[in-house]
Design an enzyme around this catalytic site. Structure first.
Site, PDB file in Angstrom:
ATOM      1  N   TYR A   1       5.335  16.954 -13.804  1.00 26.48           N
ATOM      2  CA  TYR A   1       5.138  16.539 -15.407  1.00 26.48           C
ATOM      3  C   TYR A   1       4.869  15.075 -15.110  1.00 26.48           C
ATOM      4  O   TYR A   1       3.529  14.772 -15.954  1.00 26.48           O
ATOM      5  CB  TYR A   1       6.276  16.763 -16.071  1.00 26.48           C
ATOM      6  CG  TYR A   1       6.233  16.633 -17.468  1.00 26.48           C
ATOM      7  CD1 TYR A   1       5.438  17.634 -18.287  1.00 26.48           C
ATOM      8  CD2 TYR A   1       6.830  15.665 -18.364  1.00 26.48           C
ATOM      9  CE1 TYR A   1       5.118  17.457 -19.654  1.00 26.48           C
ATOM     10  CE2 TYR A   1       6.238  15.530 -19.737  1.00 26.48           C
ATOM     11  CZ  TYR A   1       5.690  16.328 -20.361  1.00 26.48           C
ATOM     12  OH  TYR A   1       5.474  16.083 -21.655  1.00 26.48           O
TER      13      TYR A   1
ATOM     14  N   TYR B   1     -13.296   9.100 -18.116  1.00 28.76           N
ATOM     15  CA  TYR B   1     -14.259   9.771 -18.726  1.00 28.76           C
ATOM     16  C   TYR B   1     -14.875   8.603 -20.050  1.00 28.76           C
ATOM     17  O   TYR B   1     -15.806   8.701 -20.143  1.00 28.76           O
ATOM     18  CB  TYR B   1     -13.755  11.082 -19.425  1.00 28.76           C
ATOM     19  CG  TYR B   1     -13.932  12.068 -18.330  1.00 28.76           C
ATOM     20  CD1 TYR B   1     -13.532  12.407 -17.400  1.00 28.76           C
ATOM     21  CD2 TYR B   1     -14.826  13.070 -18.956  1.00 28.76           C
ATOM     22  CE1 TYR B   1     -13.777  13.371 -16.455  1.00 28.76           C
ATOM     23  CE2 TYR B   1     -15.356  14.118 -17.986  1.00 28.76           C
ATOM     24  CZ  TYR B   1     -14.679  14.319 -16.758  1.00 28.76           C
ATOM     25  OH  TYR B   1     -14.841  15.464 -16.008  1.00 28.76           O
TER      26      TYR B   1
ATOM     27  N   GLY C   1       2.991  25.990 -28.773  1.00 30.60           N
ATOM     28  CA  GLY C   1       3.756  25.516 -28.521  1.00 30.60           C
ATOM     29  C   GLY C   1       4.542  24.676 -29.643  1.00 30.60           C
ATOM     30  O   GLY C   1       4.251  25.034 -30.658  1.00 30.60           O
TER      31      GLY C   1
END
Ligand code: UDP
Length: 313
Positions: free
Chosen positions: A147, A161, A14
């Protein structure tokens, strides 16, 4: 900075990802670029393919990846409103399933992982400029939600996490970024206006053009991402990265018209739903922690971008 690291860059084909891969290679690392090419482009990385230390893997980030690496920069997600609204389900899957996969990978190999989050997590902000402590004003069911909410959920996953599994995380909230290798047809304001001006077509201002954005040149963002990843301490962020120089869309249209010597006319079109009215990062935390400030002015950056468009369209 330690060299010869193995680094995974999902979304590496990208706009931001390809610049980042190039820089990481220049620093002497081995770079694995994973991209499904939904919005990424092979031409962004074609000059890197012959580099022995670069490997391109065409793969969806929401499928399991097993690769022993030291660091992961997760940039995998369509990012232009036009593109992500065409692929809303793929977009939210990239953020949520992609983050889960990569966080599991980071846990397995004890790798550091950086999430490319976004100013969009602030939605249509009621606080101005936006500090990292602001929780945002986001519509959960609108056209931009795939998004915004996807990236917000990814941030949640990163912090869970970190807390539960002790994964070493970095969360960067990237504000509007522009520069060479932007997709000509991604529908974003800088690419649209440059294309329209170079072709002497009407410049399409949405609404009255009084909405603001703060545009940061690509090289400044890439520098900040690498600095953030390489901090010696355990600072996780979230950290705003962007250029605090705020302009409205009408001003940027006039600026691009002038810089391209274009004969284009400014015309006004309907403002898209949920389009944020104001956006400007407070970057005091980035200044303090990274010892970083964006260096490229809007004029200089736009001239570089225009040169790239002129050469390549
Ligand atoms: N915009 C515009 N004309 C265009 C494209 C975009 O006026 O041809 C406006 C858009 O409505 C928004 C701003 O420019 O207010 C920035 O849009 P962009 O899609 O680049 O990024 P965003 O910051 O909204 O994600």
């Amino acid at each position: 900075m330690k060299k010869n690291k193995k680094i995974l860059v999902p979304g590496g084909a990208g706009f931001i990802g390809s610049h980042l891969c190039e820089k990481l290679l220049n620093f002497g690392n081995k770079v694995y670029c994973v991209d499904n090419l939904l919005t990424g482009k092979k031409r962004n990385i074609s000059h890197l393919i012959k580099n022995y230390n670069f490997k391109f893997i065409k793969k969806d980030v929401n499928k399991k990846i097993i690769l022993k690496v030291d660091e992961i920069y997760n940039l995998a997600c369509p990012a232009s409103p036009v593109k992500y609204q065409k692929n809303p389900i793929e977009t939210i899957k990239a953020s949520v399933l992609g983050s889960l996969n990569l966080l599991d990978l980071a846990k397995k190999y004890n790798a550091k992982i950086l999430q490319a989050s976004t100013s969009e997590i602030y939605g249509d902000p009621k606080e101005h400029p936006q500090k990292e402590t602001y929780h945002g004003n986001v519509n959960p069911i609108g056209f931009r939600s795939c998004y915004d909410e996807g990236k917000r959920c990814a941030e949640t996953l990163f912090f869970d996490y970190h807390r539960e599994k002790k994964v070493k995380i970095k969360v960067a909230r990237i504000f509007n970024t522009y520069g060479p290798k932007m997709d000509f047809l991604d529908g974003r304001v800088v690419s649209n206006f440059i294309m329209q001006c170079l072709k002497n077509k009407n410049i399409t201002i949405y609404g009255k053009g009084l909405q603001t954005r703060s545009f940061c040149y690509i090289d400044d963002i890439v520098e900040a991402l690498i600095k953030f990843m390489n901090l010696k301490n355990n600072f996780t962020g979230p950290l705003n990265l962007g250029n605090p120089y705020e302009v409205n869309i009408y001003e940027i249209a006039k600026k691009i018209k002038k810089l391209t010597n274009s004969k284009s006319k400014l015309i006004f079109k309907k403002l898209p739903e949920d389009d944020p009215i104001k956006r400007k990062p407070d970057i005091s935390l980035a200044k303090k922690t990274l010892k970083w400030v964006p260096k490229i002015t809007l004029n200089k950056g736009l001239l570089e971008t225009i040169k790239y468009f002129q050469k390549n369209i």
